[in-house]
Structure formats: C-alpha cells, structure tokens
Scaffold this motif. Structure first.
Motif, PDB file in Angstrom:
ATOM      1  N   TYR A 112       0.769  -0.918   0.246  1.00 44.44           N
ATOM      2  CA  TYR A 112       0.154  -0.417  -0.092  1.00 44.44           C
ATOM      3  C   TYR A 112       0.903   1.228  -0.049  1.00 44.44           C
ATOM      4  CZ  TYR A 112      -3.851  -3.052   1.804  1.00 44.44           C
ATOM      5  OH  TYR A 112      -4.346  -4.581   1.273  1.00 44.44           O
ATOM      6  N   ASP A 113       0.059   2.086  -0.419  1.00 49.91           N
ATOM      7  CA  ASP A 113       0.701   3.705  -0.890  1.00 49.91           C
ATOM      8  C   ASP A 113       1.188   4.161   0.352  1.00 49.91           C
ATOM      9  OD1 ASP A 113       1.588   4.399  -3.103  1.00 49.91           O
ATOM     10  OD2 ASP A 113      -0.137   3.602  -3.329  1.00 49.91           O
ATOM     11  N   SER A 114       2.440   4.905   1.422  1.00 54.46           N
ATOM     12  CA  SER A 114       2.002   5.341   2.583  1.00 54.46           C
ATOM     13  C   SER A 114       1.234   6.613   2.617  1.00 54.46           C
ATOM     14  CB  SER A 114       4.043   5.643   3.226  1.00 54.46           C
ATOM     15  OG  SER A 114       4.665   4.779   3.366  1.00 54.46           O
ATOM     16  N   PHE A 227      -5.939  10.320   8.396  1.00 53.60           N
ATOM     17  CA  PHE A 227      -6.331   9.227   7.053  1.00 53.60           C
ATOM     18  C   PHE A 227      -4.701   8.736   6.554  1.00 53.60           C
ATOM     19  CE2 PHE A 227      -7.063   7.965   2.965  1.00 53.60           C
ATOM     20  CZ  PHE A 227      -7.720   7.154   3.248  1.00 53.60           C
ATOM     21  N   GLY A 228      -4.298   7.643   7.366  1.00 47.58           N
ATOM     22  CA  GLY A 228      -3.077   7.740   7.364  1.00 47.58           C
ATOM     23  C   GLY A 228      -1.597   8.026   7.920  1.00 47.58           C
ATOM     24  N   SER A 229      -0.661   9.210   7.647  1.00 54.37           N
ATOM     25  CA  SER A 229      -0.149   9.885   8.331  1.00 54.37           C
ATOM     26  C   SER A 229      -0.528  11.128   8.648  1.00 54.37           C
ATOM     27  CB  SER A 229       1.496   9.712   8.254  1.00 54.37           C
ATOM     28  OG  SER A 229       1.695   8.279   8.729  1.00 54.37           O
ATOM     29  N   ALA A 230      -1.383  11.564   7.484  1.00 56.68           N
ATOM     30  CA  ALA A 230      -2.323  12.554   7.251  1.00 56.68           C
ATOM     31  C   ALA A 230      -2.911  13.119   8.378  1.00 56.68           C
ATOM     32  CB  ALA A 230      -2.388  12.652   6.026  1.00 56.68           C
ATOM     33  N   THR A 231      -3.008  14.396   8.742  1.00 54.63           N
ATOM     34  CA  THR A 231      -3.642  14.491   9.561  1.00 54.63           C
ATOM     35  C   THR A 231      -4.784  16.534   9.073  1.00 54.63           C
ATOM     36  OG1 THR A 231      -1.896  16.642  10.434  1.00 54.63           O
ATOM     37  CG2 THR A 231      -2.601  13.827  11.536  1.00 54.63           C
ATOM     38  N   ASP A 246     -12.722   4.580  28.325  1.00 52.77           N
ATOM     39  CA  ASP A 246     -13.462   3.169  28.734  1.00 52.77           C
ATOM     40  C   ASP A 246     -13.345   2.466  27.307  1.00 52.77           C
ATOM     41  OD1 ASP A 246     -15.501   3.582  30.419  1.00 52.77           O
ATOM     42  OD2 ASP A 246     -17.010   4.172  29.300  1.00 52.77           O
ATOM     43  N   GLN A 247     -11.933   3.111  26.832  1.00 54.26           N
ATOM     44  CA  GLN A 247     -11.131   2.868  25.497  1.00 54.26           C
ATOM     45  C   GLN A 247     -10.465   0.625  26.308  1.00 54.26           C
ATOM     46  OE1 GLN A 247     -11.232   4.412  22.375  1.00 54.26           O
ATOM     47  NE2 GLN A 247     -12.978   5.595  23.656  1.00 54.26           N
ATOM     48  N   ASP A 248     -11.014   0.473  25.252  1.00 52.20           N
ATOM     49  CA  ASP A 248     -10.165  -0.479  25.313  1.00 52.20           C
ATOM     50  C   ASP A 248      -9.150  -0.921  24.848  1.00 52.20           C
ATOM     51  OD1 ASP A 248     -10.440  -0.470  22.213  1.00 52.20           O
ATOM     52  OD2 ASP A 248      -9.673  -2.374  21.877  1.00 52.20           O
ATOM     53  N   ARG A 249      -8.040  -0.020  24.475  1.00 58.66           N
ATOM     54  CA  ARG A 249      -6.835  -0.277  24.315  1.00 58.66           C
ATOM     55  C   ARG A 249      -6.266   1.631  24.473  1.00 58.66           C
ATOM     56  NH1 ARG A 249      -4.844  -3.176  18.755  1.00 58.66           N
ATOM     57  NH2 ARG A 249      -6.806  -2.368  17.880  1.00 58.66           N
ATOM     58  N   TYR A 250      -5.442   1.262  24.273  1.00 57.51           N
ATOM     59  CA  TYR A 250      -4.374   3.565  24.136  1.00 57.51           C
ATOM     60  C   TYR A 250      -3.868   3.717  22.963  1.00 57.51           C
ATOM     61  CZ  TYR A 250      -2.085   7.296  24.819  1.00 57.51           C
ATOM     62  OH  TYR A 250      -1.740   9.142  25.194  1.00 57.51           O
ATOM     63  N   LEU A 251      -4.049   3.943  22.525  1.00 61.18           N
ATOM     64  CA  LEU A 251      -3.365   4.364  20.285  1.00 61.18           C
ATOM     65  C   LEU A 251      -3.640   6.018  20.544  1.00 61.18           C
ATOM     66  CD1 LEU A 251      -5.758   1.980  18.382  1.00 61.18           C
ATOM     67  CD2 LEU A 251      -3.438   1.396  19.489  1.00 61.18           C
ATOM     68  N   GLU A 252      -2.369   5.356  20.094  1.00 57.11           N
ATOM     69  CA  GLU A 252      -1.779   7.132  20.179  1.00 57.11           C
ATOM     70  C   GLU A 252      -1.018   7.703  18.386  1.00 57.11           C
ATOM     71  OE1 GLU A 252       1.320   8.816  21.291  1.00 57.11           O
ATOM     72  OE2 GLU A 252       0.877   8.703  23.649  1.00 57.11           O
ATOM     73  N   ILE A 253      -1.546   8.866  17.837  1.00 58.02           N
ATOM     74  CA  ILE A 253      -0.860   9.580  16.061  1.00 58.02           C
ATOM     75  C   ILE A 253      -0.273  10.657  16.673  1.00 58.02           C
ATOM     76  CG2 ILE A 253      -3.358   8.461  15.186  1.00 58.02           C
ATOM     77  CD1 ILE A 253      -4.222  11.177  14.710  1.00 58.02           C
ATOM     78  N   GLN A 254       0.661  10.496  15.531  1.00 61.14           N
ATOM     79  CA  GLN A 254       1.621  11.651  15.599  1.00 61.14           C
ATOM     80  C   GLN A 254       0.903  13.113  15.140  1.00 61.14           C
ATOM     81  OE1 GLN A 254       4.544  12.018  16.789  1.00 61.14           O
ATOM     82  NE2 GLN A 254       3.947   9.846  16.754  1.00 61.14           N
TER      83      GLN A 254
END
Length: 254
Positions: A112-114, A227-231, A246-254
């Motif tokens: 896939y394209d980054s 959307f991918g690394s675009a914000t 209440d989140q099932d797990r902790y997820l971060e984005i840049q």
C-alpha cells in the motif's frame, strides 16, 4: 483616529478569514427535518454501514447515503434462498448503497501507498451537521446520528493504492499532550484474513466524502482526524471525559 481603528479592524477580519478549500462548494442532499441523536458509547455495536458517502471527482452535489460495505459480499452458496423483507429492503435502498465496486481482492500481497500531507488533504466541516445512518439487521432498527462531514482529496497527481476502510476515528489531545485515538465503543476487532490482499485505487484529484459522529458530552476538547499519516487541522468538539477510561486500548497518532 476613528478611521485608523476601522482600518485595523478590517485588516484583522481579513487575516482571520479561512482560506477557501475544495470542500466549500459541495452541497449535501438529505431530509432536513430528520430527528438526529448522538450515538452513545457502545450503541453502535452490531450496526452495519460505513461512514463513506462518495468517492470520485464530481462532488458538487452529494447525496447523504452511505455504502453498507467497501467489499462486495461473496455469492450465497448454491440453492441458498435469501429471505425477502420488503421493509428492510426499502430502508437499505433508501439510506445505503451496496458497495462502491472499487475494492479488489488479490492473491498476491499488496504494497500500500504511505499517506501523508504530501499526497492527501483532509478538510473537516465541524460547523455542519448531517445525518449518519446505521442499520441493525437483528433488531431491524435504523439509527440517524448527528455527524459532521469530512473530505479527503488525493493531491498526489497519481493513483494511490489503499486498503479498504469503513470509518475515521477522532483523536483527542489528552492530558499528556498526546493525540489519543477515541472510539465510541470498546468492542474488540478480530484480525481480517484478507489483510494485505484487498486494495482499491484512489485516483488523482478524487475526493472521499465521509462523516464522523459527534460525541455526546459537555466537556470540551481539541480533536483532529487522521488518514494514514496525514491529519486534519485541529478542531474543538464536545465529549465526555469518561470515554477515555472506556477505551479498550491506548492508541496514539502523531
């Protein structure tokens, strides 16, 4: 002195005015008098439908009607008879498209394209409210949620090879000053066996028109979409701080 004051005021208003975007002239068509509600935590479990309304170049007019799925369902087994339901079929045809007909299955692994700010642009219209439809096959109930439109444009000048996706999740700037992805449920998602085998082509200058549900609550926070690394540009939105716990797990984005 008074003329100088008005001149400064006019210059200030001009500088605060946002630059026009490719999303400004898009007109949505839907029943304006519909009663919309907030989707509460875990309310969406078991509901079908994507957040995607349109993929293409001609976005001057967009019907608020969502794809049920990105990938066409497999044909039923031989001699299997699909039970007809006129009420259900009417609802699905009115509020949903079956699938976009773009997603392709490959027997080879797909690269896939980054994605980043150099090839896709995201515009959020948080000031607008449109319906987000969702249907539960078990209960036969159609929900109409409050959502805001989001536009993603391919600015790369070439086709982008992308995996299928259904919805975008907002990311909240939390107390750690990190952008934490927020889901409005804590349901676990099982691994998809078709991963790396399913793709679709996002053409140059094409636009994805989608929507994201507003969150219920009286707390105020800064959010953005990825959307991918675009914000997108950050925006302010209400939410309930309890949703972080209440989140099932902790997820971060840049």
């Amino acid at each position: 002195m008074k003329k100088l004051f008005y001149l400064i005021l006019i210059l200030g208003l001009i500088s605060c005015k946002k630059e026009p975007t490719f999303a400004d002239l898009i007109v949505f068509h839907y029943e304006k008098k519909e009663k919309l509600s907030f989707q509460h935590f875990n309310e969406g479990l078991g509901e079908t439908g994507t957040g995607i309304m349109y993929i293409g170049k001609d976005t001057s007019q967009v019907n608020v009607k969502y794809f049920q799925t990105m990938l066409a369902p497999p044909p039923p087994p031989p001699f299997f008879k699909i039970q007809q339901d006129s009420v259900r079929d009417h609802i699905l045809s009115k509020y949903f498209y079956p699938f976009p007909g773009r997603v392709i299955f490959s027997y080879k692994n797909i690269i896939y394209d980054s994605l980043g700010s150099d090839n896709v642009k995201i515009v959020v219209k948080i000031q607008d409210t449109i319906p987000k439809y969702a249907y539960n096959f078990e209960t036969g109930i159609l929900k109409k949620y409050k959502s805001f439109p989001v536009f993603i444009k391919n600015i790369s000048g070439r086709k982008l090879i992308l995996p299928q996706f259904k919805n975008l999740f907002p990311a909240l700037l939390n107390d750690k000053k990190k952008w934490q992805l927020i889901k409005n449920d804590n349901g676990l998602v099982c691994a998809d066996p078709s991963w790396n085998h399913v793709y679709w082509e996002f053409g140059p200058d094409e636009i994805i028109v989608t929507s994201v549900n507003f969150l219920p609550g009286k707390d105020r926070g800064k959010f953005k979409l990825s959307f991918g690394s675009a914000t997108s540009e950050p925006f302010m939105m209400n939410y309930d701080k309890k949703i972080i716990q209440d989140q099932d797990r902790y997820l971060e984005i840049q």
